[in-house]
Design an enzyme around this catalytic site. Sequence first.
Site, PDB file in Angstrom:
ATOM      1  N   ASP A 108       0.843  -1.199   0.000  1.00 43.27           N
ATOM      2  CA  ASP A 108       0.000   0.000   0.000  1.00 43.27           C
ATOM      3  C   ASP A 108       0.879   1.251   0.000  1.00 43.27           C
ATOM      4  O   ASP A 108       2.040   1.196   0.417  1.00 43.27           O
ATOM      5  CB  ASP A 108      -0.883   0.029   1.253  1.00 43.27           C
ATOM      6  CG  ASP A 108      -1.876  -1.122   1.285  1.00 43.27           C
ATOM      7  OD1 ASP A 108      -2.186  -1.673   0.213  1.00 43.27           O
ATOM      8  OD2 ASP A 108      -2.334  -1.463   2.393  1.00 43.27           O
TER       9      ASP A 108
HETATM   10  N1  URA Z   1      -1.276  -5.945   3.922  1.00 41.09           N
HETATM   11  C1  URA Z   1      -1.767  -4.684   3.907  1.00 41.09           C
HETATM   12  O1  URA Z   1      -2.794  -4.403   4.501  1.00 41.09           O
HETATM   13  N2  URA Z   1      -1.097  -3.759   3.229  1.00 41.09           N
HETATM   14  C2  URA Z   1       0.085  -3.993   2.584  1.00 41.09           C
HETATM   15  O2  URA Z   1       0.672  -3.087   2.005  1.00 41.09           O
HETATM   16  C3  URA Z   1       0.578  -5.303   2.618  1.00 41.09           C
HETATM   17  C4  URA Z   1      -0.117  -6.264   3.286  1.00 41.09           C
END
Ligand code: URA
Length: 232
Positions: free
Chosen positions: A102
């Site tokens: 993310d």
């Molecule tokens: N899980 C999440 O919620 N975000 C990420 O970036 C990776 C795994």
Amino acid sequence: MRLDKMIGNAGLDTRKNIKRMAKKGAIRVNGEIVKDTSIKVDPNKDEVYYMDIFVDYFENIYLMMNKPSGYLSATEDPEPTVIDLLDDFYQNLDLSIGGRLDKDTTGLLLLSTDGKFIHRVTSPNSNIFKTYEVETRDKIDPSLVEIFEKGVYIKEDDYTARPAKLKILEDKKAIVKVSEGKFHLVKRLFSNNGNEVVSLKRLAIGELFLDSHLDYGEYRELSEKEVDLFRA
Ligand code: URA
């Protein structure tokens, strides 16, 4: 480089087949038939043909980055992407991202020109555990260890997650290991249990750990040994 590796890396056949075909005289190095696939060749100098096909050697690039917050795990976007953090040489390559993070997640991100490598890193069938360090808004209830282990129901996707491992380090800090790359998975494991992730960093993918010498936004090429961690 070993002869079978050079031919295999070019995607022409499996190592097993290459060895078998070599015995039948299918490999020529500088015009000579070579039956021993373990010999060393110089891909930049030696001319190799496999079943009369010229082995066009291309060295794949494998990078690990310590992704900073605020960058998208995308190759093209009007917003800043992890590609913007690379030197011109790497920006001009056709890189793919293995296991997106993310925008606000930090830590280990893999980039490569090798599509098969990226597939192995990301495919749920590979069953590779990804390790995250998590900080949460509220105290982590110890009962979550068992709840995660059983598989959390994710209401947003109407889906039950695979068993995840939770190790509580402090009241609001833990290590989480998951073997799938579903969107927002780690955040949703907590939010579907009444808590919230406020900081998320990926520490490892399988046995490959983020290099502690890399600052946020820095990256380096993987060693051959590190790439081999993901070979079948
Ligand atoms: N899980 C999440 O919620 N975000 C990420 O970036 C990776 C795994």
